[in-house]
Design a protein around this motif. Structure first.
Motif: not given
Length: 293
Positions: A220-224, A229-234, A247-254, A272-274
Motif C-alpha cells: 500500500p502506497m500513499v495516493s500522492l 485526474g489533474d495531470g500531476k503526481r508526486y 507533470e504525469s498522467t500515471a494513475k497506477n504502479v504499472d 528534481a522536484g525538491r
C-alpha cells in the motif's frame, strides 16, 4: 524477477544482521515509497512483526495525507510508532515557510536537529497508544544507537558514498572519507563504543526496482504518488513548501514503471522536484554529514 528476489534476500539478511548485532535499534519511516518498502521487508524478515520502533521526524509541514497514511498503517500493522519534532523552532517560527530562514537552514532545524535529538533522547518523543489511537509523551528516553534507513545509492550523490553499515560519531556526524571497506557480503558490525550506526538495506535498489517490488508485493502506497485526474503526481515526497509534483498522467504502479523504463522520467533525477536540493547547488552532502537522512 530473479533480481528482485536477490535484492529482497540481501535486504532481509542485512535487517536480521543488524537486529542480531545492535541494541537499541530503530527504523526511520518517512512514509515515502522507499521507507515503506523497507518496512515491508522488515515485516517479512521477522515474520509479520517489526521488533524495533518506527521513528518519524515530523516537520509540521508534511502533506496531511502522509500523516494519515502513517497512522493508519501504524494501527493496522500494530507498529511501535514514534515521532519527534523541533518544537522550539516551530514555536519561534524559525522556518522557511514562515519566511525567517533559508530552505537549507530550515532542513537543518526541522530535520537534522530534530532527528539527532529524537534519536539521542534529549527531546520529547511521542509514541502511539494502540488502545486510544493517539500519541502520548514517551516515557522512555534511552538513545537509539543503531538506525535503519531506507536510502538508495542512486537517489542522490552523497547517498552513493554510504556503506551498508555506516558509522557516525555520538553527535550523528558522518565522516565521508573515513568509512570501513565492505567487500562482497563481508559487513563490518564491530564498532568502538559510542559509535552511532546507520544501516542501509536498500542501498543497491533503484527507483525502478522499488516500484517493481511494490507491484509484485502489492504494497500500500500513499495516493500522492498517483495522478488523481489533474495531470500531476508526486515522484518524491517531502515538506509541501519545498516539494513540487511532476507533470504525469500515471494513475497506477504499472504506468509509473513504464514512465521510469521508457518514458519522460527515464533520464530525469528523482529529486528534481525538491527545491532545497537546488538551493544547495544540487547536493545534500553538507546536510548529510551533519546527520540529515
Amino acid at each position: 524477477m530473479e533480481y528482485l528476489d536477490r535484492l529482497e534476500s540481501k535486504s532481509v539478511y542485512i535487517l536480521r544482521e543488524a537486529y542480531s548485532e545492535f541494541k537499541n535499534l530503530c527504523m526511520l519511516w518517512s512514509i515515502g515509497k522507499d521507507s515503506t518498502v523497507l518496512l515491508w521487508l522488515a515485516r517479512k524478515a521477522f515474520f509479520g512483526h517489526v521488533p524495533f520502533p518506527l521513528v518519524h521526524i515530523d516537520t509540521n509541514f508534511k502533506i496531511p495525507e502522509m500523516i494519515k497514511h502513517r497512522d493508519r498503517l501504524a494501527l493496522d500493522w500494530k507498529l511501535d510508532m514514534i515521532y519527534g519534532q523541533n518544537k522550539e523552532a516551530l514555536e519561534k517560527k524559525q522556518t522557511f515557510p514562515d519566511g525567517n530562514t533559508t530552505r537549507i537552514n530550515c532542513c537543518k532545524k526541522l530535520k537534522t536537529e530534530a532527528l539527532a535529538n529524537t534519536l539521542n533522547g534529549n527531546w520529547t518523543r511521542y509514541r502511539i497508544n494502540h488502545d486510544t489511537g493517539k500519541y502520548e509523551i514517551d516515557k522512555n528516553n534511552d538513545p537509539f544507537t543503531g538506525v535503519i534507513v531506507g536510502i538508495r545509492a542512486d537517489e542522490e550523490g552523497s547517498r552513493s558514498k554510504e556503506r551498508y553499515f555506516s558509522p557516525r560519531d555520538k553527535d550523528s556526524n558522518w565522516g565521508v572519507e573515513d568509512q570501513p571497506p565492505e567487500f562482497w557480503n563481508q559487513f563490518n558490525t564491530d564498532f568502538v563504543p559510542g559509535t552511532h550506526i546507520r544501516i542501509h538495506p536498500l542501498l543497491d535498489w533503484t527507483e525502478l526496482n522499488i516500484w517493481e517490488y511494490i507491484k509484485r508485493e502489492n504494497i500500500p502506497m500513499v495516493s500522492l504518488y498517483f495522478n488523481q485526474g489533474d495531470g500531476k503526481r508526486y515522484r518524491s515526497l517531502g515538506c509541501y513548501p519545498c516539494t513540487k509534483p511532476v507533470e504525469s498522467t500515471a494513475k497506477n504502479v504499472d504506468e509509473i514503471i513504464e514512465e521510469l523504463k521508457t518514458g519522460k522520467f527515464s533520464n530525469i533525477a528523482e529529486r528534481a522536484g525538491r527545491d532545497q536540493d537546488k538551493e544547495d547547488g544540487g547536493g545534500l552532502e553538507e546536510l548529510r554529514t551533519g546527520g540529515y537522512m
